[in-house]
Design a protein around this motif. Structure first.
Motif, mmCIF file in Angstrom:
data_model
loop_
_atom_site.group_PDB
_atom_site.id
_atom_site.type_symbol
_atom_site.label_atom_id
_atom_site.label_comp_id
_atom_site.label_asym_id
_atom_site.label_seq_id
_atom_site.Cartn_x
_atom_site.Cartn_y
_atom_site.Cartn_z
ATOM 1 N N PHE A 6 5.989 2.946 9.886
ATOM 2 C CA PHE A 6 6.900 2.522 8.831
ATOM 3 C C PHE A 6 8.144 3.393 8.886
ATOM 4 C CE2 PHE A 6 2.691 1.492 7.282
ATOM 5 C CZ PHE A 6 2.842 0.280 6.626
ATOM 6 N N ASP A 7 9.297 2.782 9.010
ATOM 7 C CA ASP A 7 10.543 3.517 8.873
ATOM 8 C C ASP A 7 11.012 3.286 7.440
ATOM 9 O OD1 ASP A 7 12.836 4.977 9.455
ATOM 10 O OD2 ASP A 7 13.932 3.192 10.086
ATOM 11 N N GLU A 8 11.263 4.346 6.725
ATOM 12 C CA GLU A 8 11.697 4.294 5.329
ATOM 13 C C GLU A 8 10.616 3.652 4.447
ATOM 14 O OE1 GLU A 8 13.605 6.009 2.821
ATOM 15 O OE2 GLU A 8 14.560 6.091 4.770
ATOM 16 N N ILE A 9 9.493 4.360 4.342
ATOM 17 C CA ILE A 9 8.334 3.874 3.577
ATOM 18 C C ILE A 9 8.669 3.624 2.108
ATOM 19 C CG2 ILE A 9 7.431 6.194 3.058
ATOM 20 C CD1 ILE A 9 5.380 3.048 3.896
ATOM 21 N N GLU A 14 3.707 0.761 -3.141
ATOM 22 C CA GLU A 14 2.475 1.412 -2.695
ATOM 23 C C GLU A 14 1.393 0.408 -2.301
ATOM 24 O OE1 GLU A 14 -0.664 4.887 -4.043
ATOM 25 O OE2 GLU A 14 0.795 4.142 -5.505
ATOM 26 N N SER A 15 1.258 -0.662 -3.044
ATOM 27 C CA SER A 15 0.203 -1.641 -2.731
ATOM 28 C C SER A 15 0.446 -2.305 -1.374
ATOM 29 C CB SER A 15 0.090 -2.697 -3.831
ATOM 30 O OG SER A 15 1.307 -3.390 -3.977
ATOM 31 N N GLN A 16 1.704 -2.536 -1.020
ATOM 32 C CA GLN A 16 2.001 -3.104 0.301
ATOM 33 C C GLN A 16 1.588 -2.130 1.409
ATOM 34 O OE1 GLN A 16 6.210 -3.668 -0.426
ATOM 35 N NE2 GLN A 16 5.975 -5.895 -0.210
ATOM 36 N N TYR A 17 1.976 -0.871 1.238
ATOM 37 C CA TYR A 17 1.640 0.151 2.225
ATOM 38 C C TYR A 17 0.126 0.276 2.390
ATOM 39 C CZ TYR A 17 0.650 4.783 4.017
ATOM 40 O OH TYR A 17 0.130 5.831 4.728
ATOM 41 N N ARG A 18 -0.586 0.387 1.273
ATOM 42 C CA ARG A 18 -2.050 0.549 1.347
ATOM 43 C C ARG A 18 -2.711 -0.679 1.978
ATOM 44 N NH1 ARG A 18 -4.489 4.789 -1.366
ATOM 45 N NH2 ARG A 18 -3.113 6.020 -2.676
ATOM 46 N N VAL A 36 1.940 6.082 10.737
ATOM 47 C CA VAL A 36 3.050 7.032 10.747
ATOM 48 C C VAL A 36 4.146 6.497 9.832
ATOM 49 C CG1 VAL A 36 4.759 8.193 12.200
ATOM 50 C CG2 VAL A 36 2.486 7.667 13.132
ATOM 51 N N CYS A 37 4.667 7.369 8.975
ATOM 52 C CA CYS A 37 5.707 6.960 8.035
ATOM 53 C C CYS A 37 6.853 7.971 8.046
ATOM 54 C CB CYS A 37 5.167 6.911 6.612
ATOM 55 S SG CYS A 37 3.764 5.845 6.396
ATOM 56 N N THR A 38 8.053 7.464 7.865
ATOM 57 C CA THR A 38 9.213 8.331 7.651
ATOM 58 C C THR A 38 9.857 7.901 6.344
ATOM 59 O OG1 THR A 38 10.768 6.878 8.790
ATOM 60 C CG2 THR A 38 9.616 8.509 10.137
#
Length: 112
Positions: A6-9, A14-18, A36-38
């Motif tokens: 993820f670029d620019e998390i 949060e629910s999308q990321y999880r 990996v997140c930035t």
């Protein structure tokens, strides 16, 4: 290696990321899975979840602060104090290593 990046998390809720992260898995025990997140510092309240999520590494006053580079393992948001694989059974996290030991004990008891 299976990797979600993820670029620019902070541009995700949060629910999308999880949701995306939980699908980063494999049936091959030799294949590593990583996420990996930035990000830049959050600029809105909606983006603060990133700071809360990473608090063990970012907040020195966290109840259980992490060391730089320390890996932590979580299942359904619950920290697991082991690098062993885990599964959720009836809403409870169980380490697969302990399941193997209990299965082995049961098999030995049945043989004896």
């Amino acid at each position: 290696m299976n990797r979600n990046c993820f670029d620019e998390i902070t541009q995700f809720v949060e629910s999308q990321y999880r949701y995306i992260k939980i699908w980063n898995r494999t049936a091959d025990p030799n294949q590593k899975c990583r996420t990996v997140c930035t990000f830049n510092p959050p600029t809105s309240q909606e983006q603060r979840w990133v700071l809360d999520y990473l608090a063990p590494w970012l907040d020195p006053k966290h109840p259980k602060p992490a060391h730089s580079g320390e890996l932590r393992y979580y299942v359904l948001g619950e920290e697991v104090d082991s690098a062993d694989p885990a599964e959720v059974v009836n809403g409870k996290v169980r380490l697969l290593e302990s399941l193997k030991k209990s299965s082995k004990s049961k098999a030995n008891a049945e043989e004896g």
